[in-house]
Scaffold this motif. Sequence first.
Motif, PDB file in Angstrom:
ATOM      1  N   MET A 124       0.642  -0.902   0.113  1.00 16.40           N
ATOM      2  CA  MET A 124       0.201   0.119   0.042  1.00 16.40           C
ATOM      3  C   MET A 124       0.865   1.192  -0.328  1.00 16.40           C
ATOM      4  SD  MET A 124      -2.670   1.268   2.540  1.00 16.40           S
ATOM      5  CE  MET A 124      -4.046  -0.049   2.577  1.00 16.40           C
ATOM      6  N   ASP A 128      -2.480   4.871  -2.854  1.00 17.74           N
ATOM      7  CA  ASP A 128      -3.393   3.773  -2.159  1.00 17.74           C
ATOM      8  C   ASP A 128      -4.189   4.649  -0.533  1.00 17.74           C
ATOM      9  OD1 ASP A 128      -3.012   1.950  -3.773  1.00 17.74           O
ATOM     10  OD2 ASP A 128      -1.095   1.531  -3.437  1.00 17.74           O
ATOM     11  N   THR A 132      -8.170   4.753  -0.307  1.00 21.53           N
ATOM     12  CA  THR A 132      -9.049   3.968   0.914  1.00 21.53           C
ATOM     13  C   THR A 132     -10.457   4.923   1.033  1.00 21.53           C
ATOM     14  OG1 THR A 132      -8.917   1.947   2.743  1.00 21.53           O
ATOM     15  CG2 THR A 132      -7.599   4.372   2.691  1.00 21.53           C
ATOM     16  N   SER A 134     -11.302   3.303   3.890  1.00 21.23           N
ATOM     17  CA  SER A 134     -11.918   3.648   5.536  1.00 21.23           C
ATOM     18  C   SER A 134     -11.734   4.591   5.836  1.00 21.23           C
ATOM     19  CB  SER A 134     -10.464   1.678   5.879  1.00 21.23           C
ATOM     20  OG  SER A 134     -11.169   1.074   5.058  1.00 21.23           O
ATOM     21  N   PHE A 137      -6.384   4.916   7.397  1.00 19.94           N
ATOM     22  CA  PHE A 137      -5.386   4.029   5.979  1.00 19.94           C
ATOM     23  C   PHE A 137      -4.927   2.303   7.273  1.00 19.94           C
ATOM     24  CE2 PHE A 137      -1.845   4.534   8.522  1.00 19.94           C
ATOM     25  CZ  PHE A 137      -0.824   3.634   8.464  1.00 19.94           C
ATOM     26  N   GLY A 140      -7.702   0.032   6.457  1.00 20.09           N
ATOM     27  CA  GLY A 140      -8.008   0.171   4.465  1.00 20.09           C
ATOM     28  C   GLY A 140      -7.499  -1.527   4.584  1.00 20.09           C
ATOM     29  N   ASN A 143      -8.591  -4.752   2.794  1.00 18.14           N
ATOM     30  CA  ASN A 143      -8.707  -5.112   1.931  1.00 18.14           C
ATOM     31  C   ASN A 143      -7.670  -5.682   0.988  1.00 18.14           C
ATOM     32  OD1 ASN A 143     -11.844  -3.709   1.306  1.00 18.14           O
ATOM     33  ND2 ASN A 143     -10.318  -2.006   1.800  1.00 18.14           N
ATOM     34  N   SER A 873     -13.023  -4.041  -5.459  1.00 20.94           N
ATOM     35  CA  SER A 873     -12.410  -2.313  -5.851  1.00 20.94           C
ATOM     36  C   SER A 873     -12.707  -1.886  -7.318  1.00 20.94           C
ATOM     37  CB  SER A 873     -11.687  -2.211  -4.828  1.00 20.94           C
ATOM     38  OG  SER A 873     -10.590  -2.267  -5.577  1.00 20.94           O
ATOM     39  N   ASN A 886     -14.099   5.482  -4.664  1.00 19.45           N
ATOM     40  CA  ASN A 886     -13.775   4.623  -4.943  1.00 19.45           C
ATOM     41  C   ASN A 886     -14.928   3.619  -3.506  1.00 19.45           C
ATOM     42  OD1 ASN A 886     -11.670   2.657  -5.140  1.00 19.45           O
ATOM     43  ND2 ASN A 886     -11.003   2.138  -3.146  1.00 19.45           N
ATOM     44  N   SER A 888     -15.229   0.196  -1.601  1.00 16.11           N
ATOM     45  CA  SER A 888     -14.622  -1.328  -1.654  1.00 16.11           C
ATOM     46  C   SER A 888     -15.784  -2.216  -1.023  1.00 16.11           C
ATOM     47  CB  SER A 888     -13.955  -1.039  -1.091  1.00 16.11           C
ATOM     48  OG  SER A 888     -14.233  -0.562   0.183  1.00 16.11           O
TER      49      SER A 888
END
Length: 960
Positions: A124, A128, A132, A134, A137, A140, A143, A873, A886, A888
């Motif tokens: 990541m 990224d 994310t 979430s 991080f 995240g 995922n 995602s 995004n 996911s």
Amino acid sequence: MRAYLFLLSLLLCGVLNAQNTIQGVVTETNNLAIIGANIRVIGDSAGTITDSDGKFILNTSKELPYEIEVSFIGFESKRISINSKKQQITIVLIEKHNLLDEIVVSASRTPERVFESPVTIERMGIADIKKTASSTFYDGLENLKEVQMNTSSLTFKSINTRGFATVANSRFLQLVDGMDNSSPLLNFVLGNMVGISEIDVQNVELLPGASSALYGANAFNGIMFMNSKSPFTYQGITAYAKYGQTSQKAAGSNDYIDYGIRMAHAFDKHFAAKANFTYMRGTDWFATNYRDKTIAGRDRDHQNYDGINIYGDEVSTNIYTVGQTMVANNLLPSNLAALLPNENVSRTGYNEIDLTNNKASNTKIDLSFHFRPFGEENFEIIWLSKFGFGNAVYQGANRYYLNNFFMQQHKIEFKGKNFFLRGYTTSEDGGQSYDMQFTGININRKWKSDNDWFGQYAGAYSQAYAGLFGPTYTGNASASHAFARAAAETGRLIPGTAAFNNAFNEVISNPDVLSGSKLVDNSKIYHADANYNFKDLISFAEIQIGGSYRKYELNSFGRIYTDANGIINYNEYGAYTQLMKKFLDERLKFTGSIRYDKSKNFEGNYSPRLSLVYSGGEAKNHNFRASFQTGFRNPTTQDQYIGFNVGNAVLIGSAPDNLSRYSETRPVANGSPAVGQLYAGGTSVVMTGDNAYNNSYTASSVMAFAAFAAANPGNTPGAAALLRKTDVNYVKPEEVKAFELGYRSRVKDVIIDISTYYNIYNNFIGSANAIAPLYGKASNTFDFASGAPTYATNPEVQSLHALANGNVRIYQLYTNTDVEIKSFGFGLGLSKKVYKDFELGVNYNYAEFSFDQAKDPSFEAGFNTPKHRVKASFGNEKLFKNFGFNISGRWNDSYLWQSAMVDGMVDSATVVDAQINYNIPSLKSTLKIGASNIGGKEYTQVLGAGLIGQQYFASWTINP
């Protein structure tokens, strides 16, 4: 700590002394700004990154002319010649659409492309993190392919890969800037509580599976590296602020805030410094699972109920035995005592939500100073200090509230092009943390002792059952139980009242488990490790050597470990070497590693690893990899030195010097016939760890004994034949043989990553439950003829009297199973751009294990992992100018959860997260709105923890 902040604030107010300053902008082919692109001066340490407009200002002492290199993940790097300070610099980077070209270090301790990694690796990066959906991080990371997250509370989440998941995940290693992030006391990672700020993350690399050959004992099922940004490269002030809400049926809607700031500055080519501060606060997920721990369908009206998230009801005793004791003391007529049932009754407990304020918070501070004596990155000296404190709920054998928990780390590191040498220390303070189970137990005892409560219960039940309180109760067991509980509950402390609060505060500030619940801890770790790569000295192959040393200082003041009379010290060390060479026009790469580790209480272990990577195809874009390695895991400090009374049981570690250090005095009931105290030689006995390991029965055989005796009264020989004496070895290192095959490729515009693994575990470490009689001798054979009828001279049969009358102590032992355990799994990851800049990614994981439970009935393997997991995602960071989004989603099927606290099934779950973001170039900032578990059903990841609801947030990030 304040001195550090003051000093750094003064330093960051300094004036730049660079001789040359250039400015420019970096874009992609469609003229959109690239945020966070790296710009560095070739042959000099100077560097910077682009802001939210893609612009940069670079200061360097290097004289004109010189070259700069511009790079960004997912784009081809470009070099530009600088001939004038006034030169207008516009750099257009070309996207290369190949994430396999990203550079990783962790797989082989040397820089290599993801494509060339000999093992499965997940990564990541900065881009990224921005994408994310979430709230953080760290959340995240869930995922990523192969990652399983275990959420104990809002601020305490642990990462696991390849099975055998727990909250206390001592099989998975987490390093932050090279430092093991594990708690010295508990030997496992406390999530990101003492980790890294998301605006300081350079990248995260994750290796699923065994990595002991390079990283030692705890890198058994996986290892994760979190690397922070260098203040030489990433300068300026970055800040973020998040506000949102968590929503859960049990807890309602509650505010959530999270903010942080990063300050970094390179004063010249020799010296740079940075500081980070983050703060998060919210309301924890309420834990309201009121199912009985052991008996499915048993509700709170049952006389021997023991709820999962209810504490104090663990105290249970046989009500018939209580009655017999009362008769002996002339407190109850024998005719009434005879009406008491031969069954256990538990005290009434308190709900978890009444024993904690459910507030979750986390503060992280870190400061670092970077010195380059020669003005270049080939040699750098780093001092780093990290501080983390806050509140969280940790779940182990019980539920624990980590209240004002504090942990700090300090590191000095010398690193260069081909080497590093670092040393660091980790220490912690338990603050006002406490055990919720003992809180409930001892609040109950504050207002009424166990003897008084059970005596009142027995007296009220027998009288009600006899009809002394009316025909409603006459001969009615359930009504008499209800009447007896109401009578015994007279005087109960009610949550929310001043009397309850006073008792609560007294209990959580007292570390004595007989009357309090406070967790006391001041443990430390001292660690040093080094590595040298001979690639510039040896040409035929790349050879590395390295080693590490660690010293533990356990200091729980006798609360958790057997260290009441002084600190427990022990150490471990290791050394390794690795050879890597390429053949066949550099298409075939061979890597061989071996490591030796030695811990104080165990024999040394060798951990080899062999791997082959072949790059096929004309463009070498088909990567086939195969590896074999052995790994090992030393027993943790808990496995060796714990001596923790958790109320209904004692957790006992099996280090040779640990068994005799643990002791406790247990009361002995006379029983029926009333000879218990005669056999014990008094009204109480002293029990030690030796009783647990060397004079006990397996818990499963005692349950079988009790069931048979209840169904066949008088057939004592038949019941005794079912008993099995505990026969376990003292705990020793766990071993694994790991086989892995994999394939990576980019076929047209589809990136493919396939992996499969097969692990064979020997000496798998786990727990075994044992029940020790307070008197008599545990045995597999019994002579019922000798000494009858009193059995005064027959210790084996005396132990049966102890079992039948509740004169026992339950223990959880740390040991190894002799049964071989196997696990195997498969993973598939696919990603591609489906239309213009729309990106789609999907991955699937299958995980299974094999263990013959019949060969070791008392052993719990605790695989705790879904068989099937799917993650996907979909997003576009360039939907239109400055706008991206995004989405996911993830799904897992149901699975069995086994732990020291509770066993049971975890339901399947479907979770969808989403975010939209908008860049505001004029303010050099990004707005982001996101939500986790959108409209989804509340779900659990840890049986006993609170159900996870929804989380909504809006964030504002200001870039340099």
